[in-house]
Design an enzyme around this catalytic site. Structure first.
Site, mmCIF file in Angstrom:
data_model
loop_
_atom_site.group_PDB
_atom_site.id
_atom_site.type_symbol
_atom_site.label_atom_id
_atom_site.label_comp_id
_atom_site.label_asym_id
_atom_site.label_seq_id
_atom_site.Cartn_x
_atom_site.Cartn_y
_atom_site.Cartn_z
ATOM 1 N N ASP A 41 0.826 -1.219 0.000
ATOM 2 C CA ASP A 41 0.000 0.000 0.000
ATOM 3 C C ASP A 41 0.855 1.263 0.000
ATOM 4 O O ASP A 41 0.480 2.278 0.574
ATOM 5 C CB ASP A 41 -0.939 0.023 1.216
ATOM 6 N N GLY A 67 1.650 3.111 -2.583
ATOM 7 C CA GLY A 67 1.379 4.020 -3.700
ATOM 8 C C GLY A 67 1.998 3.535 -4.998
ATOM 9 O O GLY A 67 2.323 4.339 -5.879
ATOM 10 N N LYS A 68 2.153 2.202 -5.117
ATOM 11 C CA LYS A 68 2.782 1.648 -6.328
ATOM 12 C C LYS A 68 1.959 1.918 -7.574
ATOM 13 O O LYS A 68 2.497 2.052 -8.666
ATOM 14 C CB LYS A 68 2.992 0.139 -6.165
ATOM 15 N N LYS A 103 0.230 4.515 -8.700
ATOM 16 C CA LYS A 103 0.552 5.763 -9.403
ATOM 17 C C LYS A 103 1.915 5.677 -10.058
ATOM 18 O O LYS A 103 2.095 6.077 -11.222
ATOM 19 C CB LYS A 103 0.523 6.944 -8.431
ATOM 20 N N ALA A 137 -4.086 -8.163 -3.510
ATOM 21 C CA ALA A 137 -3.355 -6.902 -3.623
ATOM 22 C C ALA A 137 -4.145 -5.958 -4.515
ATOM 23 O O ALA A 137 -4.946 -6.391 -5.331
ATOM 24 C CB ALA A 137 -1.972 -7.151 -4.206
ATOM 25 N N GLY A 138 -3.908 -4.664 -4.369
ATOM 26 C CA GLY A 138 -4.627 -3.712 -5.202
ATOM 27 C C GLY A 138 -3.797 -2.494 -5.515
ATOM 28 O O GLY A 138 -3.003 -2.044 -4.693
ATOM 29 N N HIS A 139 -3.959 -1.983 -6.727
ATOM 30 C CA HIS A 139 -3.316 -0.744 -7.129
ATOM 31 C C HIS A 139 -4.394 0.238 -7.562
ATOM 32 O O HIS A 139 -5.293 -0.113 -8.328
ATOM 33 C CB HIS A 139 -2.348 -0.989 -8.293
ATOM 34 N N THR A 140 -4.291 1.458 -7.063
ATOM 35 C CA THR A 140 -5.222 2.507 -7.443
ATOM 36 C C THR A 140 -4.529 3.476 -8.389
ATOM 37 O O THR A 140 -3.467 4.010 -8.068
ATOM 38 C CB THR A 140 -5.735 3.261 -6.208
ATOM 39 N N THR A 184 -6.867 -11.688 3.725
ATOM 40 C CA THR A 184 -8.043 -11.134 3.066
ATOM 41 C C THR A 184 -9.139 -12.171 2.894
ATOM 42 O O THR A 184 -10.246 -11.836 2.476
ATOM 43 C CB THR A 184 -7.675 -10.576 1.678
ATOM 44 N N GLN A 235 2.025 -6.034 -2.902
ATOM 45 C CA GLN A 235 2.368 -6.021 -1.474
ATOM 46 C C GLN A 235 3.724 -5.330 -1.234
ATOM 47 O O GLN A 235 4.069 -4.409 -1.953
ATOM 48 C CB GLN A 235 2.343 -7.444 -0.896
ATOM 49 N N ASP A 293 3.228 15.008 0.803
ATOM 50 C CA ASP A 293 2.295 16.089 1.117
ATOM 51 C C ASP A 293 1.421 15.797 2.331
ATOM 52 O O ASP A 293 0.879 16.722 2.951
ATOM 53 C CB ASP A 293 1.402 16.375 -0.095
ATOM 54 N N SER A 349 1.318 14.081 -4.761
ATOM 55 C CA SER A 349 -0.147 14.023 -4.775
ATOM 56 C C SER A 349 -0.542 12.758 -5.534
ATOM 57 O O SER A 349 0.298 12.133 -6.189
ATOM 58 C CB SER A 349 -0.759 15.261 -5.454
#
Length: 429
Positions: free
Chosen positions: A13, A15-16, A18, A39-42, A129, A223, A332, A414
């Site tokens: 988690d 920030g991979k 972006k 796992a999740g990427h946003t 999970t 991860q 930030d 950001s």
């Protein structure tokens, strides 16, 4: 141009999503090499948010995207994700997405077992999970897994299901759960097979062709290093190797082809689930960081635990993972804090340690040794060059570099992909 592997340098988690999206514009092929849909990427692209679990981040950019053999794949979850991303205007076809024919499958029974065992563990639960990733990796190692290529042969499926259920039904009985009917599982797999098989490919061969053609390859990890099954805070870890060495093994390429290793870490520390967390802040500052950083898991939705930057942990991840440079994210989030702290060592049983011990008992005992730095009142959000950063923020970043013994190659200020300070292009030789 070099190939690049992107891995987490904390507990995931970081920030991979972006960073991988930012790099994928410079890459030709993106490969996911381990983990599952735990796992999740946003990604935020042109104001649109995409939440990916199994799909490599390159699909949003229309780049050839590959799910490697090191991934355990829930075929129903994969198809659901393809449909969901399709609703956002991203059409995913077998031309765009390739799936390793030798990748192991996550079956419905794996999730049932995962959740039942976690529930039976009570206070000793490790915070999975519950999506079946661990049991699927167990079957892979035990050589009883059903793989993507097996979906093409009903006779092989029947034989493998019989062997699989000889093990799992005994386990289900022991957990007081209903046994699985082989005919039901066979029918489910036969139904999903024609929808999954068009994506199947000889991935190692496809990557060899890409290498020979001089195409740039981005290896995308899931991860983080401290969740690695060997090098993390065992047993509070995932069931795969998350460090960069797995990029080669989990994709079917030689280790020399991986190239530059970029580690991702936040300007502070977070973790989801149970397990040790030496710098955790259970106070107003921890809550403030969590609120500002929108610290909720992409997959789990759970609130992440937050704490000060742990230089000991990240330095260890750099050494173990062969990380060449760091992408430091969410600087930030620390804007406006009067004082910042960095963990520079641990105390444990009267000793001063410069690493996180392997023993679970000792991990639970470690206490952080902090160094204090002044905060900065001005905003760093959206900064795209060093001159736009407050002097105290630059000092904080430089001190992190000294303590982790690695340079900051990228600095994210950001969620927007362009709000990135590039110090060194990882794809440049």
């Amino acid at each position: 141009m070099a190939n690049v592997a992107v891995v987490g340098a904390q507990w995931g988690d970081e920030g991979k999503g972006k960073v991988v999206d930012w790099l994928s514009e410079r890459a030709d092929v993106i490969v996911r090499f381990q983990g599952g849909h735990n796992a999740g990427h946003t990604l935020v692209v042109d104001g649109v948010t995409y939440k990916l679990s199994l799909l490599p981040s390159g699909v949003v950019r229309g780049k050839l995207s590959i799910i490697g053999n090191g991934v355990v794949v829930d075929p129903w979850a994969l198809l659901a994700e393809i449909a969901r991303i399709g609703e956002q205007g991203v059409t995913i076809t077998p031309k765009l997405l390739r799936l390793a024919e030798n990748a192991s499958l996550i079956l419905p029974l794996h999730g049932h077992i995962d959740r039942a065992r976690e529930e039976a563990s009570g206070a000793a639960k490790i915070g999975t999970t519950g999506r079946g990733i661990g049991p699927a990796y167990e079957d892979k190692v035990a050589r009883r897994a059903i793989r993507v290529c097996d979906l093409a042969d009903d006779a092989v499926l029947e034989m493998k299901i019989e062997r699989l259920l000889a093990h799992h039904n005994a386990l289900l009985r022991g957990l007081g759960m209903a046994e699985v009917e082989g005919s039901d599982l066979l029918r489910q797999l036969q139904e999903v097979a024609p929808r999954v098989l068009p994506y199947a490919d000889v991935v190692w061969q496809r990557l060899d062709e890409a290498r020979r053609a001089g195409r740039r390859i981005l290896y995308e990890g899931a991860q983080g290093a401290m969740l690695d099954v060997d090098h993390g805070t065992y047993p509070f870890v995932t069931s795969s190797n998350t460090v960069s060495g797995q990029a080669a093994c989990g994709s079917g390429v030689g280790p020399g082809q991986v190239g530059y290793v970029l580690g991702i870490c936040k300007a502070y520390t977070t973790r989801v689930g149970s397990g040790p967390f030496p710098t955790e802040l259970c106070d107003d500052i921890g809550n403030l960081i969590g609120d500002r950083g929108r610290e909720f898991g992409t997959v789990t939705g759970r609130r992440r635990r937050c704490g000060w930057f742990d230089a000991v942990l990240v330095r260890q991840a750099i050494k173990v993972g062969g990380i060449n440079g760091i992408a430091l994210t969410k600087l930030d989030v620390l804007d406006g804090l009067d004082e910042l702290k960095i963990c520079t060592g641990y105390r444990c049983d009267g000793e001063v340690l410069n690493h996180l011990p392997a023993s679970m008992a000792r991990q639970a005992k470690v206490e952080p040794i902090y160094e204090s730095l002044p905060g900065w009142p001005d905003s760093t959000q959206g900064a795209r060059s060093w001159v736009q950063l407050p002097a105290a923020a630059i000092k904080y970043v430089r001190r992190i570099e000294e303590l982790i013994e690695a340079p900051v190659a990228l600095l994210s200020t950001s969620p927007e992909r362009e709000d990135t300070i590039l110090v060194r292009d990882p794809f440049a030789n």
